[in-house]
Design an enzyme around this catalytic site. Sequence first.
Site, PDB file in Angstrom:
ATOM      1  N   GLU A 190      66.118  83.711  18.269  1.00 43.97           N
ATOM      2  CA  GLU A 190      66.320  85.071  18.787  1.00 43.97           C
ATOM      3  C   GLU A 190      67.284  85.784  17.852  1.00 43.97           C
ATOM      4  OE1 GLU A 190      67.907  87.494  22.733  1.00 43.97           O
ATOM      5  OE2 GLU A 190      67.651  85.322  22.837  1.00 43.97           O
ATOM      6  N   ASN A 231      64.309  89.491  23.031  1.00 45.58           N
ATOM      7  CA  ASN A 231      64.368  89.352  24.482  1.00 45.58           C
ATOM      8  C   ASN A 231      64.161  90.710  25.146  1.00 45.58           C
ATOM      9  OD1 ASN A 231      64.760  88.355  27.047  1.00 45.58           O
ATOM     10  ND2 ASN A 231      66.601  87.206  26.511  1.00 45.58           N
ATOM     11  N   ASP A 292      63.957  87.202  30.463  1.00 38.45           N
ATOM     12  CA  ASP A 292      64.879  86.609  31.428  1.00 38.45           C
ATOM     13  C   ASP A 292      65.953  87.620  31.826  1.00 38.45           C
ATOM     14  OD1 ASP A 292      66.234  86.477  28.887  1.00 38.45           O
ATOM     15  OD2 ASP A 292      67.657  85.088  29.799  1.00 38.45           O
ATOM     16  N   GLU A 293      66.518  87.385  33.007  1.00 32.62           N
ATOM     17  CA  GLU A 293      67.714  88.075  33.493  1.00 32.62           C
ATOM     18  C   GLU A 293      67.590  89.595  33.471  1.00 32.62           C
ATOM     19  OE1 GLU A 293      70.951  84.618  32.286  1.00 32.62           O
ATOM     20  OE2 GLU A 293      70.644  86.279  30.879  1.00 32.62           O
ATOM     21  N   TYR A 391      72.051  72.809  27.100  1.00 32.42           N
ATOM     22  CA  TYR A 391      72.636  73.980  26.459  1.00 32.42           C
ATOM     23  C   TYR A 391      73.926  73.648  25.712  1.00 32.42           C
ATOM     24  CZ  TYR A 391      69.604  77.458  28.619  1.00 32.42           C
ATOM     25  OH  TYR A 391      68.540  78.236  28.969  1.00 32.42           O
ATOM     26  N   ASP A 435      77.747  83.115  24.249  1.00 30.81           N
ATOM     27  CA  ASP A 435      78.314  83.912  25.329  1.00 30.81           C
ATOM     28  C   ASP A 435      79.766  84.336  25.092  1.00 30.81           C
ATOM     29  OD1 ASP A 435      75.878  83.065  26.276  1.00 30.81           O
ATOM     30  OD2 ASP A 435      76.565  82.901  28.331  1.00 30.81           O
TER      31      ASP A 435
END
Length: 606
Positions: A190, A231, A292-293, A391, A435
């Site tokens: 990504e 995304n 997603d999300e 992850y 993150d």
Amino acid sequence: MRWAGVLAALTLLFTAPVPALAEEEQGAPVTVPALTDWTPASGSYTYGRSARLVADDATERRVADTLADDLRDAGHGTVPVVPDGARTGDIVIDVQPSRTSLGTEGYELRAGKRLSVTAATETGAFHGTRTILQLLAQGDRVPAGRTVDVPRYKERGVGVCACYIHVSMPWLENLVREMAYHKLNQLLLELKVKSDAHPEANTWGYYTKDEIRRLVALGKRYHVEIIPEINSPGHMDPWIENRPDLQLTDSDGNKQPSRLDITRPEAFAYYTSLIDEYAQVFPATSWHMGADEYMLGSDFAKYPQILKYAQDRYGPDATPQDAFIDFVNRVHAYAAGNGKKLRIWNDGLTGANTVPVAAGTTVEHWLNVATKPSRLRAQGYPLMNAAYALYLVRGGFHSDTKGLYDQSWDPRSFEGEKLVSAGGITGAKISLWPDNGRGETENEVAVALWPALRHIAQATWGAPHPDATYAGFTARATAVGHAPGWRDLTRVPVADGSYTFRASGRTFAAEVERTADGYVTVRTADGCLEVRGGRLTLNVPLQPGVEAAPQTCDPANTLQRWQLEPASGGYRLVNAITRMTVTVTEDGRLVQYPPDQRAPAVWQLA
């Protein structure tokens, strides 16, 4: 979003390989993934200076040429590639399409007076050469015997979000080489490619098309398919930050800069134009749209236009979720029209939709939601295991590789459900997410990545628990070492000490000191050089033009860590986190810019 201490771990990571465990204890030569059906024979193969690579046709020669380069990079000398007439000590590459039982990626390896790799395809033969490299990494003698080595799962991957925090090309190149060395075959990436069609989207974090072409070429040579992801319709802020006309607007009139307005034809046209532009540099057979999300931290009720769109399109019983699935399916159709299969994350499949996801869409399952893996499989969707347990979040959660190994984790074990059979499961991948972008440097991420990479390679290719203990498995991994051509990115090109920095009319004195993770701090009389200012993204000042200036020194502050990148006439200063280079303004300030926007200052150190 999601991504991946220190001195001791780095010391272990970058030490030279140690001898493998005794063959008598292992039952087979030591490799990662482990060989599962080794049949020993008497004698051994010895690699020597007279060794040659025997390859008859163009396909075999491509494999042999790559192996020759890797043998040289691994310190095994220059090995000629010859067309026929194998003799004692040679390595033979043999591609036989009739060997269909080996599949598209399996191979047979025989060791005796010579080494021979037989496969039905070029990819299978290539995998066999990775085993040869791992064996020779432990010494010039290979015990005689035979193995037939075929992967259990088709997709064996690593996912990297280089979508906000830039990841350096040398780091990604290391990753491709390591993946191939361990027979992983899919890098899901990504990231943002610098756009010609939409220059308004070129905020930092991008890669140039030439950079991507080089990375894709490396992946092709090493049989790692690189699949791109943008995304959408959530997490679109890197692309629509400067396009408020495409941002979803809530009932209070607030723009949502991370969410694409799926009800607008212009939004779909914008997204598909990006697919077209990516196709110029990514020849992959798949397209990953994330998906997603989308409603993370909110809900569809705040966006009545989405429900209206769904009902207008699918009738009065339609749900807002149907509008979301409609967008996914339109992207699926567009990708299919361009010869690409679609991949999505699973968390948007809440079961609140009446419109089904288009058949053939690969679902990467990472989160335990209402629609379980067993239901997705029963509905016929190709299912990849991308569990949260796998992850590596930068500055956050790290996969418990030892715990997974001790549990004999395999790709049937999803979040919230373990399936009895492997049918319908394409494979599994580990995922790296940024993150907390400043939580760890790239080199620190590597510490956690390499054990996790070797574990996923083992669990997707062969038996999940080849050694009785995790210590035994790590000894196996240490024995095979790193891939040929892998670069130690923790090396610093100058010694610690006092230097005068000179570039572009600017001069300053500073103490240079190596950090535990292989960067340097630059300590002036006023403090340590740090990038600070501007708007933060993931806790990082990612805007071009932000100043680098002395601040109170803090060993834990990763924004005070720098890479001295050799350049003609000196060194470039690259921030370890933002990955931007320092340039000097007309008034003498130090500011960060992407190297293709402003020429980096080249510093002479005296």
